[in-house]
Every structure is written in structure tokens, then in C-alpha cells.
Design a protein around this motif. Structure first.
Motif, PDB file in Angstrom:
ATOM      1  N   GLU A  53      54.974  35.937  39.792  1.00 50.30           N
ATOM      2  CA  GLU A  53      55.665  36.615  39.020  1.00 50.30           C
ATOM      3  C   GLU A  53      55.487  37.780  38.480  1.00 50.30           C
ATOM      4  OE1 GLU A  53      58.490  34.737  35.656  1.00 50.30           O
ATOM      5  OE2 GLU A  53      57.342  32.841  36.170  1.00 50.30           O
ATOM      6  N   LEU A  54      53.654  37.986  38.944  1.00 53.45           N
ATOM      7  CA  LEU A  54      53.436  39.753  38.944  1.00 53.45           C
ATOM      8  C   LEU A  54      53.494  40.513  39.974  1.00 53.45           C
ATOM      9  CD1 LEU A  54      49.543  38.486  37.442  1.00 53.45           C
ATOM     10  CD2 LEU A  54      51.972  38.789  35.881  1.00 53.45           C
ATOM     11  N   ARG A  55      54.941  40.704  39.989  1.00 55.77           N
ATOM     12  CA  ARG A  55      55.953  41.554  40.994  1.00 55.77           C
ATOM     13  C   ARG A  55      54.954  42.884  41.466  1.00 55.77           C
ATOM     14  NH1 ARG A  55      56.957  36.830  43.773  1.00 55.77           N
ATOM     15  NH2 ARG A  55      59.147  35.848  42.649  1.00 55.77           N
ATOM     16  N   ASP A  56      54.093  43.840  41.076  1.00 57.30           N
ATOM     17  CA  ASP A  56      53.772  44.635  40.528  1.00 57.30           C
ATOM     18  C   ASP A  56      51.782  44.979  41.139  1.00 57.30           C
ATOM     19  OD1 ASP A  56      56.209  46.050  40.301  1.00 57.30           O
ATOM     20  OD2 ASP A  56      55.470  46.474  38.518  1.00 57.30           O
ATOM     21  N   LEU A  57      51.739  43.724  41.435  1.00 60.43           N
ATOM     22  CA  LEU A  57      50.177  43.230  41.316  1.00 60.43           C
ATOM     23  C   LEU A  57      49.604  43.721  42.301  1.00 60.43           C
ATOM     24  CD1 LEU A  57      47.775  41.969  39.670  1.00 60.43           C
ATOM     25  CD2 LEU A  57      48.009  39.850  40.282  1.00 60.43           C
ATOM     26  N   GLN A  58      48.636  44.594  42.479  1.00 56.93           N
ATOM     27  CA  GLN A  58      48.254  44.962  43.831  1.00 56.93           C
ATOM     28  C   GLN A  58      46.934  44.486  44.055  1.00 56.93           C
ATOM     29  OE1 GLN A  58      48.044  49.598  43.871  1.00 56.93           O
ATOM     30  NE2 GLN A  58      50.396  48.919  43.072  1.00 56.93           N
ATOM     31  N   GLU A  59      45.692  44.295  42.828  1.00 57.62           N
ATOM     32  CA  GLU A  59      44.615  43.534  42.838  1.00 57.62           C
ATOM     33  C   GLU A  59      44.484  42.833  42.680  1.00 57.62           C
ATOM     34  OE1 GLU A  59      40.035  45.831  43.173  1.00 57.62           O
ATOM     35  OE2 GLU A  59      42.047  46.444  41.926  1.00 57.62           O
ATOM     36  N   LEU A  60      43.635  41.488  42.793  1.00 57.03           N
ATOM     37  CA  LEU A  60      43.265  40.779  41.835  1.00 57.03           C
ATOM     38  C   LEU A  60      42.033  39.770  42.663  1.00 57.03           C
ATOM     39  CD1 LEU A  60      44.149  38.118  40.433  1.00 57.03           C
ATOM     40  CD2 LEU A  60      45.537  37.015  42.611  1.00 57.03           C
ATOM     41  N   ARG A  61      41.131  39.803  41.091  1.00 56.23           N
ATOM     42  CA  ARG A  61      39.671  39.254  41.422  1.00 56.23           C
ATOM     43  C   ARG A  61      39.544  38.152  40.767  1.00 56.23           C
ATOM     44  NH1 ARG A  61      37.880  44.726  38.697  1.00 56.23           N
ATOM     45  NH2 ARG A  61      39.305  46.512  40.237  1.00 56.23           N
ATOM     46  N   LEU A  62      39.131  37.283  41.667  1.00 59.85           N
ATOM     47  CA  LEU A  62      38.902  35.761  41.593  1.00 59.85           C
ATOM     48  C   LEU A  62      37.744  35.329  41.954  1.00 59.85           C
ATOM     49  CD1 LEU A  62      42.576  34.913  42.115  1.00 59.85           C
ATOM     50  CD2 LEU A  62      41.860  34.730  40.004  1.00 59.85           C
ATOM     51  N   SER A  63      36.199  36.248  42.275  1.00 62.53           N
ATOM     52  CA  SER A  63      35.251  35.168  42.659  1.00 62.53           C
ATOM     53  C   SER A  63      34.631  34.944  41.483  1.00 62.53           C
ATOM     54  CB  SER A  63      35.146  36.877  43.270  1.00 62.53           C
ATOM     55  OG  SER A  63      34.314  37.331  41.928  1.00 62.53           O
ATOM     56  N   HIS A  64      33.575  34.035  42.308  1.00 61.35           N
ATOM     57  CA  HIS A  64      32.349  33.876  40.613  1.00 61.35           C
ATOM     58  C   HIS A  64      33.403  32.801  40.180  1.00 61.35           C
ATOM     59  CE1 HIS A  64      28.877  35.419  42.604  1.00 61.35           C
ATOM     60  NE2 HIS A  64      29.734  36.319  42.568  1.00 61.35           N
ATOM     61  N   ASN A  65      34.136  31.645  39.977  1.00 60.60           N
ATOM     62  CA  ASN A  65      34.896  31.048  39.501  1.00 60.60           C
ATOM     63  C   ASN A  65      34.348  29.817  40.172  1.00 60.60           C
ATOM     64  OD1 ASN A  65      36.850  31.856  37.446  1.00 60.60           O
ATOM     65  ND2 ASN A  65      36.643  33.259  38.805  1.00 60.60           N
ATOM     66  N   GLN A  66      35.663  28.743  40.132  1.00 60.88           N
ATOM     67  CA  GLN A  66      35.888  27.170  39.960  1.00 60.88           C
ATOM     68  C   GLN A  66      37.087  26.955  40.755  1.00 60.88           C
ATOM     69  OE1 GLN A  66      34.172  24.922  37.062  1.00 60.88           O
ATOM     70  NE2 GLN A  66      32.795  26.144  36.509  1.00 60.88           N
ATOM     71  N   LEU A  67      37.773  27.360  41.311  1.00 60.48           N
ATOM     72  CA  LEU A  67      38.847  27.206  42.270  1.00 60.48           C
ATOM     73  C   LEU A  67      38.593  26.814  43.836  1.00 60.48           C
ATOM     74  CD1 LEU A  67      40.294  30.729  41.560  1.00 60.48           C
ATOM     75  CD2 LEU A  67      40.632  28.731  40.489  1.00 60.48           C
ATOM     76  N   LYS A  68      38.957  24.982  43.254  1.00 63.97           N
ATOM     77  CA  LYS A  68      39.184  24.293  44.992  1.00 63.97           C
ATOM     78  C   LYS A  68      40.959  24.358  45.369  1.00 63.97           C
ATOM     79  CE  LYS A  68      36.655  20.767  42.619  1.00 63.97           C
ATOM     80  NZ  LYS A  68      36.562  19.488  42.851  1.00 63.97           N
ATOM     81  N   SER A  69      41.873  24.914  44.942  1.00 59.22           N
ATOM     82  CA  SER A  69      43.334  25.449  45.590  1.00 59.22           C
ATOM     83  C   SER A  69      43.633  26.937  44.522  1.00 59.22           C
ATOM     84  CB  SER A  69      43.924  24.210  45.374  1.00 59.22           C
ATOM     85  OG  SER A  69      43.901  23.678  44.232  1.00 59.22           O
ATOM     86  N   LEU A  70      44.209  27.155  45.908  1.00 54.08           N
ATOM     87  CA  LEU A  70      45.966  28.332  45.500  1.00 54.08           C
ATOM     88  C   LEU A  70      47.141  28.244  44.641  1.00 54.08           C
ATOM     89  CD1 LEU A  70      43.397  31.240  46.997  1.00 54.08           C
ATOM     90  CD2 LEU A  70      43.015  30.753  44.976  1.00 54.08           C
ATOM     91  N   PRO A  71      47.217  28.435  44.151  1.00 61.64           N
ATOM     92  CA  PRO A  71      48.760  28.198  44.153  1.00 61.64           C
ATOM     93  C   PRO A  71      49.722  28.827  45.501  1.00 61.64           C
ATOM     94  CG  PRO A  71      48.606  29.854  42.658  1.00 61.64           C
ATOM     95  CD  PRO A  71      47.419  29.365  43.021  1.00 61.64           C
ATOM     96  N   VAL A  72      50.429  28.111  45.686  1.00 63.21           N
ATOM     97  CA  VAL A  72      51.257  29.030  46.906  1.00 63.21           C
ATOM     98  C   VAL A  72      52.589  30.063  46.111  1.00 63.21           C
ATOM     99  CG1 VAL A  72      53.391  28.386  48.643  1.00 63.21           C
ATOM    100  CG2 VAL A  72      51.685  26.829  47.845  1.00 63.21           C
ATOM    101  N   GLU A  73      52.751  30.138  44.763  1.00 60.28           N
ATOM    102  CA  GLU A  73      53.462  31.034  44.770  1.00 60.28           C
ATOM    103  C   GLU A  73      52.620  32.495  44.737  1.00 60.28           C
ATOM    104  OE1 GLU A  73      55.470  27.328  42.760  1.00 60.28           O
ATOM    105  OE2 GLU A  73      52.828  27.919  43.005  1.00 60.28           O
ATOM    106  N   LEU A  74      51.248  32.190  44.528  1.00 59.06           N
ATOM    107  CA  LEU A  74      50.502  32.864  44.680  1.00 59.06           C
ATOM    108  C   LEU A  74      50.710  34.238  46.199  1.00 59.06           C
ATOM    109  CD1 LEU A  74      48.002  34.764  43.764  1.00 59.06           C
ATOM    110  CD2 LEU A  74      46.511  33.579  44.724  1.00 59.06           C
ATOM    111  N   PHE A  75      51.131  33.555  46.822  1.00 59.01           N
ATOM    112  CA  PHE A  75      51.179  34.609  48.178  1.00 59.01           C
ATOM    113  C   PHE A  75      52.429  34.514  48.760  1.00 59.01           C
ATOM    114  CE2 PHE A  75      48.629  30.640  49.413  1.00 59.01           C
ATOM    115  CZ  PHE A  75      47.286  31.824  49.246  1.00 59.01           C
ATOM    116  N   SER A  76      53.603  34.719  47.161  1.00 53.37           N
ATOM    117  CA  SER A  76      54.772  35.623  47.306  1.00 53.37           C
ATOM    118  C   SER A  76      54.695  37.501  46.750  1.00 53.37           C
ATOM    119  CB  SER A  76      55.953  34.614  46.299  1.00 53.37           C
ATOM    120  OG  SER A  76      55.563  34.823  45.215  1.00 53.37           O
ATOM    121  N   LEU A  77      53.620  37.640  46.471  1.00 50.36           N
ATOM    122  CA  LEU A  77      53.207  39.228  45.826  1.00 50.36           C
ATOM    123  C   LEU A  77      53.325  40.126  46.646  1.00 50.36           C
ATOM    124  CD1 LEU A  77      50.080  38.689  43.347  1.00 50.36           C
ATOM    125  CD2 LEU A  77      52.549  38.220  42.556  1.00 50.36           C
TER     126      LEU A  77
END
Length: 633
Positions: free
Chosen positions: A149-173
Motif C-alpha cells: 500500500e506504500l504507493r510512493d515507495l522508491q527505495e526498499l532496503r531489506l538486506s541482512h535479514n532472515q526472509l525466506k519469502s516475499l509477499p506478492v503485494e510487494l510487487f505492486s509497487l
């Protein structure tokens, strides 16, 4: 009788006084109990995790930096920063023109890196104006769907975490330009990644990916794609659609072949294919390809047809392969500045290499070269090329050493062409005690990547090298009089460092800050022990320490931790023993030990080469240590 009455009255008075005291004590206790019973209905007064002044400043600037605050969760008042009425609005106070709470700015930048966050609330949707969200270096295992829902998001930094999957909603940005996901636990990506139509930078390095979705090819604006250190066994054909990608890094995977579609990536300038299982290269007709890195593979040859397609190439790395000969078509690469042939099976060095006009770095260590003196190889590129020119019967027109009619050799202090066109700063073989200021002045507005100050009389590292910290990758300070090199620790992008033939006795511990360094040359110095800091530099692929006085203990277990180390030169030192566990350093492809006073392995075994030495050492490891090593791995 009156005395008895008096005593009786005194006793009664004391009893009454005692009763009054007890009653007062009970009343005080009751009051305390009443106060204590109300505490459960009152909000506890605890220190705010985020200082209110910081939140108030964020309302004005639109930026909130909560980096390294030991947060285990994001405080609710951060999510509600632009929703709740601020405290100053509820107070009875007057405001200056610079402190008007009703003129607050929506939060556009939220930095939460280097905390202990294990999750993110769906309340992140209450910050819809966010353009930058930094969550790197946390403990995130999942992401909220509300990120979509963060429609204006331009930069997302998620490195060095423990993510095994990504929500599909992320790819609507639709406005997302940069997505960094390195150092997570991702095993797959959804096809919906192709919906990120504005994305220009995608970093997926250091994950567990075995394949890529074909939808990746629909990210048409992508310019930088990092895929290194995954478990990829193939690349999708859809990469052909990524016609704007300039940098593609597929190093450290399990690729045994490459799709021919790479030739259709018309904008490709840098291609990294190190540490894979490639036996041959496909045609690479990318017209803008400037840098090709294919070290640590299983290539046995490079065809002339392939070399003919690399007309724009300036850097070619072929180290740690099984190449025996070089095609003559490489002589046509007039822009080639660096050629790395380390650790191959090349027996004869072609003389036409001397005709490459811009070649200033030629690396040949670890090849079974015949017809050329070994001591010549240690003197550097310039001497090798001069030797090869001597083998050419007729000097070609326009030889590189011929001065122009307008400039005397003694006047050519600055080679402006090299500085601007090749991003190279050269002041070599001048017997100078310092580097002229005009040389640095000529490079003031140029992103210099290569510096050669070898063969001078420098007693210290030139301080002005620090001005090139953001771009310098190759530094040659060989054949000088350096006894310290502390300044080098401020050059974080160095890939190759040549310090041979100096007076160094040790290396500074801060050198471990050079986290990208691939090779370090320390031959002909005064080291009496293996430099401690080198054990802490896992990026190293080549360590050359020949012709020093290295003795004492060599720690094979710490060397094994250098998983990329393929070349280790300890020849002509003072080693009295070689630890058998050194044979377990399976990444080593070139180990030089000749010229040391140890008794075992015998000289005859050392002369047979690296494979024979490693096998000999492994055979001398006690069985229980073998078992212990296998269990720990």
C-alpha cells in the motif's frame, strides 16, 4: 491509696496511647494500600523508546532516523506519526512561526537499520507517503502485506535479514526503483516480480536461489542486477529482454553453461561470472562490454571468434582456469588495460601481447611458462612487455614508447589521455621521492580506477590517494621504500594491491576494512611472520608473500576460512615446517613452497606442483583429525 489510684491512671493512659498509635499505623497502612491498588489502573511511566523531540523534528523534515537503537519492535507512535495529534497541540502554549505543528510534513524517509526487529506491523500502511524504507541488518522473517500500500515507495532496503519469502503485494509497487535483498534466506522469487516496472537496481546476492522466474525479463528498466553467491544452475532466456542492464553479477553460483541470449543485452558493460562451473563461454556480442570476469571456472580455451566480439573490452579476467593458449584475436583489443591470466596452463607467452597499446597490468603467476626467466615475471608488467617487444622482429608503427614531436619525454609529467580516457594515473620508473601535485590536479575531476606509482623512491603512501577512495580499484606501489601503509586502509574499493619490493615488516589491522580486496602482492619485503590481518580478509583470492623471512606458525584452520583463496605464494621464506592440515584448504589451486628450509615435504614432491603437495599433506593428517574436520563441516 492515692498512690495506687495514680499508678492505675498512668497505666490506663499508656494503654490508650498505645491503642491510638496502633490505630494511626493501621490508617496509614490502609492509605498506602489504597494508593497501591490504584497503580494497576494507571499507565506506567516509562522512558519513551523514541525521544519525542526526534518525532517532532521528523514531522518538520519528513525524515526519521532510528538506526542502531536496539529496537525489538517499531513503536506505535512512529506508525501514527502523521495520524495522531501531537502533544504540543493539546498543551496550552503559544507557537513561533518555526514551531507550527499544524504545518507538519508527511514522513517520506524512515531508517530502521541495525536493530533487532523480528517483524513489521501492518500499521506501516499509516505512512503512505514513504519514499525510502531502510530495514537492513535486522531479524525480519516475514514482511507485512501492507507494504504493497506504500504507493510512493522508491527505495526498499531489506538486506541482512532472515526472509525466506516475499509477499506478492510487494510487487505492486509501481514506483519502486531500488530493491536490495542480499544476505537473506530466499529460495525462490514469484513471477510477479515482473510488475516492478520502475525498478533499476535489484540485489539478490547471498541467498539460496536455485533458479530465477522468467518474469524477471519484464523488469525493462533494470540497470544493475546482482545475483552472486546463490545456488543458480541456469539463467532464464528472458534475460535477453533486459536491454538496459549495464552490470550483471552471477559470481559464486553453479552455472555450467550460459544462454546465448546474453548477447542481446545491448547495454551490458560489466559481466561477472567468477566461481562457477563454466567449461566454455557463449558468444558475447554485447557491443558495450568493457569488463569481463570469468575467473575460477573450468575454461580450457577462449576461441578467436569470441575474442573478436570483445572490441570494447578494457578488463579481461581469466584467472584460475585451465587455458593453455591465447587466440591471436586478442591482439585487436586495443583498449585492453588489464589482463589476468593467473593460475592457468599457459606454456608459451605470445609476443603479440606487447602490441596492446594500453595494457598496463598483465598477471601471469601460476602458469608453467617456458622460455622466459622466472625472475622476469616478478619485475612487473612493463619489463615483461619490453621482453616481448624484443622478440618481435619488426617494431610496429606508432610504438607506444615513441614521444611526439611536440613533447619531450622529460616533459611528459602527466599523460592526460590515460587519465581521462582510461581513468588511469601513471607515474612509474621516475626515481621520484614524491608524486608531483600536478598529477593529482589532472585527476581531480576524473573517477580514477587505476594508479601506478611503482619504481620510485617513495617512503610513504602519497596522502592524496585518499581523494580517490570512492573509485580506486587497482593500486601499484611496488619497488619503493615503504615501511608503513596505514593510509591504504582508507581505500575501501581496492580490488588489487601491489606492494612488492618495499620495506614492510607488518600490515595494519585496519586493512581488514578493504572488504573487496581480491589480491595482495607482498613479495620481497621484510615480513618475519604471516601477516595476522590477512586471516581476517575473506575476500582474498591471491596472497603472494614470496622472498620474505616468514617463519613461525602458519595456521591452516584460519586459512581454510578464506574460502576464496586460490593462490598462496610462500616460496623462499624461513618456514621450518608445513602443517599437514594445510592440505585441507581445498580452494587452493596454486601453493608455492619452494626455497624454504623445511624437511618435509621433500623437494622432489614440491617440484611436482600443488596437487602433489596437497595430496602429500592430506596423507599425513591423523585419522581422528580427518573425522573431526568432516564432522565440523
Amino acid at each position: 491509696m492515692p498512690e495506687a489510684i495514680t499508678c492505675e491512671r498512668e497505666r490506663e493512659s499508656s494503654v490508650l496511647l498505645a491503642k491510638e498509635k496502633n490505630q494511626m499505623s493501621r490508617l496509614r497502612g490502609a492509605q498506602q494500600e489504597t494508593v497501591d491498588s490504584l497503580r494497576g489502573f494507571k499507565a506506567p511511566k516509562s522512558e519513551a523508546t523514541v525521544p519525542y523531540g526526534l518525532l517532532r523534528a521528523a514531522r518538520k523534515s519528513g525524515s526519521l532516523n532510528l538506526t542502531s537503537r536496539n529496537l525489538t519492535e517499531v513503536p506505535a507512535n512512529v506508525y501514527r506519526l502523521n495520524v495522531d495529534t501531537p502533544e504540543e497541540a493539546r498543551g496550552d502554549a503559544s507557537f513561533s512561526s518555526s514551531d507550527r505543528w499544524w504545518e507538519q510534513t508527511d514522513l517520506t524517509k524512515l531508517l530502521l537499520s541495525s536493530n533487532r526487529l523480528s517483524g513489521l506491523s501492518e500499521d506501516i500502511r499509516l505512512l503512505p507517503a514513504l519514499a525510502t524504507l531502510d530495514l537492513h541488518d535486522n531479524r525480519l522473517q516475514t514482511l507485512p502485506t501492507a507494504l504493497g500500500e506504500l504507493r510512493d515507495l522508491q527505495e526498499l532496503r531489506l538486506s541482512h535479514n532472515q526472509l525466506k519469502s516475499l509477499p506478492v503485494e510487494l510487487f505492486s509497487l509501481k514506483k519502486l526503483r531500488s530493491l536490495t535483498l542480499q544476505q537473506n534466506l530466499l529460495e525462490a522469487l514469484p513471477e510477479e516480480i515482473g510488475q516492478l516496472e520502475a525498478l533499476t537496481q535489484l540485489d539478490l546476492s547471498d541467498n539460496l536461489l536455485t533458479e530465477l522466474p522468467s518474469g524477471l525479463g519484464r523488469v525493462g528498466r533494470l540497470q544493475n542486477l546482482q545475483l552472486c553467491r546463490n545456488k543458480l544452475i541456469r539463467l532464464p532466456e528472458s534475460l535477453a529482454l533486459l536491454t538496459n542492464v549495464k552490470l550483471l553479477d552471477c559470481s559464486g553460483n553453479q552455472l555450467s553453461h550460459l544462454p546465448a541470449c546474453l548477447s542481446q543485452m545491448a547495454a551490458l558493460e560489466q559481466l561477472y561470472l567468477r566461481h562457477n562451473k563454466l567449461r566454455q563461454l557463449p558468444p558475447l556480442r554485447a557491443p558495450k562490454l568493457k569488463e569481463l570476469y570469468v575467473g575460477n571456472n573450468q575454461l580450457e580455451s577462449v576461441s578467436g571468434e569470441q575474442a573478436s566480439d570483445w572490441s570494447a573490452l578494457s578488463v579481461l579476467e581469466l584467472r584460475d582456469n585451465k587455458i593453455r593458449t591465447l587466440p591471436e584475436q586478442l591482439a585487436a583489443l586495443v583498449g585492453l588495460t588489464r589482463l589476468d591470466l593467473t593460475n592457468n596452463d599457459i606454456g608459451t607467452l605470445p609476443a603479440w601481447l606487447a602490441l596492446l597499446p594500453d595494457l598496463n597490468i598483465l598477471l601471469l603467476e601460476g602458469n608453467p611458462l617456458r622460455g622466459i626467466r622466472r625472475d622476469l615475471l616478478t619485475k612487473g608488467t612493463k619489463e615483461i612487455l619490453q621482453y616481448l617487444r624484443g622478440r618481435i622482429k619488426e617494431e610496429p608503427d606508432g610504438a607506444v614508447d615513441t614521444p611526439t614531436a611536440m613533447t619531450l619525454p622529460s616533459q611528459a609529467v602527466v599523460d592526460v589521455r590515460n587519465v581521462k580516457a582510461l581513468k588511469s594515473l601513471t607515474y612509474s620508473d621516475r626515481k621520484a621521492e614524491s608524486i608531483p601535485e600536478q598529477l593529482f590536479a589532472a585527476a581531480a575531476d576524473v573517477a580514477v580506477t587505476s594508479v601506478d606509482f611503482s619504481k620510485n623512491l617513495l617512503s610513504q603512501v602519497p596522502p592524496r590517494l585518499a581523494e580517490m577512495r570512492d573509485c580506486l580499484t587497482d593500486l601499484n606501489l611496488a619497488f619503493n621504500r615503504l615501511n608503513a601503509c596505514q593510509l591504504l586502509c582508507s581505500l575501501p574499493n581496492l580490488l588489487h594491491l601491489d606492494l612488492r619490493n618495499n620495506q614492510l615488516r607488518d600490515l595494519p589491522s585496519q586493512l581488514k576494512n578493504l572488504s573487496k580486496l581480491h589480491s595482495v602482492v607482498l613479495n620481497y619485503n621484510k615480513f618475519s611472520a604471516f601477516p595476522e590481518v590477512l586471516y581476517h580478509m575473506p575476500s582474498l583470492e591471491s596472497i603472494l608473500l614470496g622472498n620474505n623471512q616468514v617463519g613461525g606458525h602458519l595456521d591452516p584452520d584460519r586459512l581454510m576460512a578464506l574460502s576464496r583463496l586460490s593462490t598462496l605464494d610462500l616460496s623462499n621464506n624461513d618456514l621450518l615446517n608445513v602443517p599437514p592440515r594445510l592440505g585441507l584448504c581445498t580452494s587452493l589451486r596454486c601453493l608455492k613452497l619452494e626455497g624454504n628450509p623445511f624437511r618435509t615435504p621433500r623437494a622432489a614432491i614440491v617440484a611436482k606442483g600443488t596437487d602433489a603437495v596437497m595430496e602429500y599433506l592430506r596423507d599425513r593428517i591423523p585419522a581422528d583429525q580427518h573425522t573431526l574436520t568432516a564432522a565440523s563441516s
